[in-house]
Write a protein that holds these residues in place. Structure first.
Motif, mmCIF file in Angstrom:
data_model
loop_
_atom_site.group_PDB
_atom_site.id
_atom_site.type_symbol
_atom_site.label_atom_id
_atom_site.label_comp_id
_atom_site.label_asym_id
_atom_site.label_seq_id
_atom_site.Cartn_x
_atom_site.Cartn_y
_atom_site.Cartn_z
ATOM 1 N N GLN A 31 0.788 -1.370 -0.003
ATOM 2 C CA GLN A 31 -0.108 0.084 -0.125
ATOM 3 C C GLN A 31 0.990 1.271 0.147
ATOM 4 O O GLN A 31 0.657 2.155 -0.539
ATOM 5 N N ASN A 53 0.671 4.186 -2.663
ATOM 6 C CA ASN A 53 0.412 5.546 -2.299
ATOM 7 C C ASN A 53 1.647 6.542 -3.028
ATOM 8 O O ASN A 53 1.280 7.726 -3.056
ATOM 9 N N TYR A 61 -4.042 6.198 -0.981
ATOM 10 C CA TYR A 61 -5.173 5.482 -0.985
ATOM 11 C C TYR A 61 -6.216 5.417 -2.122
ATOM 12 O O TYR A 61 -7.236 5.400 -2.197
ATOM 13 N N LEU A 105 -7.009 0.594 -3.329
ATOM 14 C CA LEU A 105 -6.963 -0.105 -2.132
ATOM 15 C C LEU A 105 -6.819 -1.612 -2.539
ATOM 16 O O LEU A 105 -7.640 -1.902 -3.333
ATOM 17 N N LEU A 140 -9.672 6.299 5.603
ATOM 18 C CA LEU A 140 -9.148 5.072 5.272
ATOM 19 C C LEU A 140 -10.283 4.161 5.439
ATOM 20 O O LEU A 140 -10.703 3.329 4.636
ATOM 21 N N ALA A 188 -12.568 1.850 2.694
ATOM 22 C CA ALA A 188 -12.763 0.432 2.967
ATOM 23 C C ALA A 188 -14.175 0.028 3.130
ATOM 24 O O ALA A 188 -14.459 -0.978 2.506
#
Ligand code: CO
Length: 453
Positions: free
Chosen positions: A349, A353, A359, A362, A385, A389
């Motif tokens: 990640q 990024n 983000y 994802l 975040l 998600a």
């Protein structure tokens, strides 16, 4: 107060190999030295688990189970130890309780005596089933604290966790410092406190990355630690561990018995000196000591992997930027310890990024991590975040493996079909091969073909 006797676990075959040689050490290069290792008097030899299973199948074209049997046969006197990622076994996701039990049964049957079990999130619900299965097979279950430094991790956090590990029925406790950030004084305080509160033996596993490990190990011994992990000198330090010989020399000076004669280690050190030369293409670029770890807490294995990835993308220049981003992502995830599989998820990640926007994309894995599918995160999750998600699916609070019901036998048929597709003889009557297929479904083609020839 220091013990008169402290056990030594030799880690060269697993973690030394993993931290310094990207887990590429072949069985054929272990067998010639195995009988000498077996004579030394180590309390155990860590020889399997962690990334070994994966590396055997993907890179070495070795059957990992056959490797384990050969190791056990070549070192019959010494307890063989493995690193097990709790409900993740040696993979990167949760498996059902039935698969976990089967894996442990086969590992025990093929030669493992001591299972060091950890969960990346220190969520003990993720090691319960392993501990139970290890005891069902009458083997040693070592529970683990995955040590990290963060604003939310205090001495009390570790003491509570250690107490819970003892209450779970573990036979010993390991303090696992995968990044080499456990300082000598903190180790002394932590182990001194733990010694007052828990009865089971305490093992220390620390890495040399920041240069503190020799002192940390010695202070741990002064505080009464029962066992330390070391790696033979020619395969030590850097991203690896304190040298076995150095620690024994220091212990001898303090009249602390390790049951090991330094002279017995000379031929082993010479042997691995040649091995290290032979495998030098797999070494990371870090030489000596890296203090950045004390700020970013990025474990050795993770850094060398990251370097390799960046090299492949022709973006080596971004290393420092990605390392800083790892810290940010980790903070956003409630300061989860940087250990497999969280370390891989966070590493990927962080890389994404830096290359894309923060983000913007994802991975499925980070969505699951944020939403509780790996277990409870230690601290608070970054709200943005979390919201992002939650666009993918809902969050959970129960033990993640409660939701997983895969039956071991159902894989039998899958493997049967897979063998047919590969036009090789049916391997599905062998439980070891079924487990290999479960753990590495897409990488197992080569190994299955070679098992047939
Ligand atoms: Co380690």
């Amino acid at each position: 107060m220091a013990n008169k006797e402290v056990g030594i676990t030799e880690v060269v075959l697993r973690d030394g190999n993993q931290s310094l040689l990207s887990t590429r050490l072949k069985l054929e290069d272990i067998i010639p030295i195995a009988s000498k290792l077996d004579e030394v008097g180590y309390s155990s030899i860590e020889s399997w688990g962690g990334a070994i299973f994966d590396s055997c199948v993907r890179y070495l074209n070795e059957d990992p189970w056959e490797r384990l049997r050969e190791l056990k046969k070549a070192m019959p006197k010494t307890q063989q130890q493995m690193l097990l990622r709790g409900q993740n076994l040696v993979g990167y996701k949760h498996y059902s309780d039935e698969v976990v039990s089967k894996f442990i049964e086969q590992s025990a049957m093929n030669g493992i005596d001591i299972f060091r079990v950890f969960d990346a999130l220190n969520d003990l619900r993720n090691i319960e089933q392993s501990v139970k299965a290890i005891h069902d097979n009458e083997k040693h279950a070592q529970g683990t604290l995955a040590y990290t430094i963060s604003p939310i991790h205090t001495l009390d956090t570790w003491i509570d966790l250690a107490k819970q590990i003892e209450d779970l029925g573990c036979d010993s406790l390991c303090i696992k410092d995968m990044s080499g950030i456990l300082s000598p004084e903190y180790a002394f305080d932590l182990i001194s406190e733990l010694k007052k509160i828990i009865q089971i033996p305490i093992h220390l596993h620390t890495h040399a990355t920041t240069g503190m490990s020799n002192l940390t190990n010695m202070r741990a011994i002064e505080a009464g630690v029962d066992n330390i992990d070391t790696s033979i000198s020619s395969m030590s330090m850097g991203y690896g561990h304190s040298p076995t010989e150095t620690m024994i020399y220091l212990m001898n000076e303090k009249q602390i018995n390790s049951n090991i004669d330094l002279k017995d280690l000379i031929p082993i050190a010479e042997y691995f000196d040649c091995i290290r030369e032979k495998y030098k293409e797999f070494e990371g670029s870090m030489k000596g000591v890296d203090l950045k770890m004390l700020i970013n807490q990025v474990p050795g294995g993770m850094l060398s992997n990251l370097e390799t990835q960046l090299k492949a993308l022709n973006k080596e220049k971004l290393l420092n930027e990605v390392v800083s981003e790892i810290y940010e992502v980790r903070k956003d995830l409630g300061f989860v310890p940087l250990v497999t599989p969280a370390s891989q998820i966070i590493g990927a990640q962080a890389l994404s990024n830096i290359i894309n926007n923060k983000y913007e994309t994802l991975s499925l894995e980070i969505v699951d991590l944020v939403l509780g599918y790996y277990g409870r995160l230690p601290g608070e999750i970054n709200k943005d975040l979390l919201d992002k998600a939650l666009l993918n699916k809902e969050s959970i609070t129960q033990r993640p493996a409660n939701l997983i019901n895969e039956k071991f036998d159902s894989y039998k048929n899958d493997l049967k079909r897979y063998c047919k597709k590969l036009k090789i003889k049916d391997l599905s009557s062998n439980d070891d091969h079924i487990l290999t297929f479960i753990l590495i479904p897409y990488g197992s083609e080569k190994i299955f073909k070679s098992l047939n020839s």
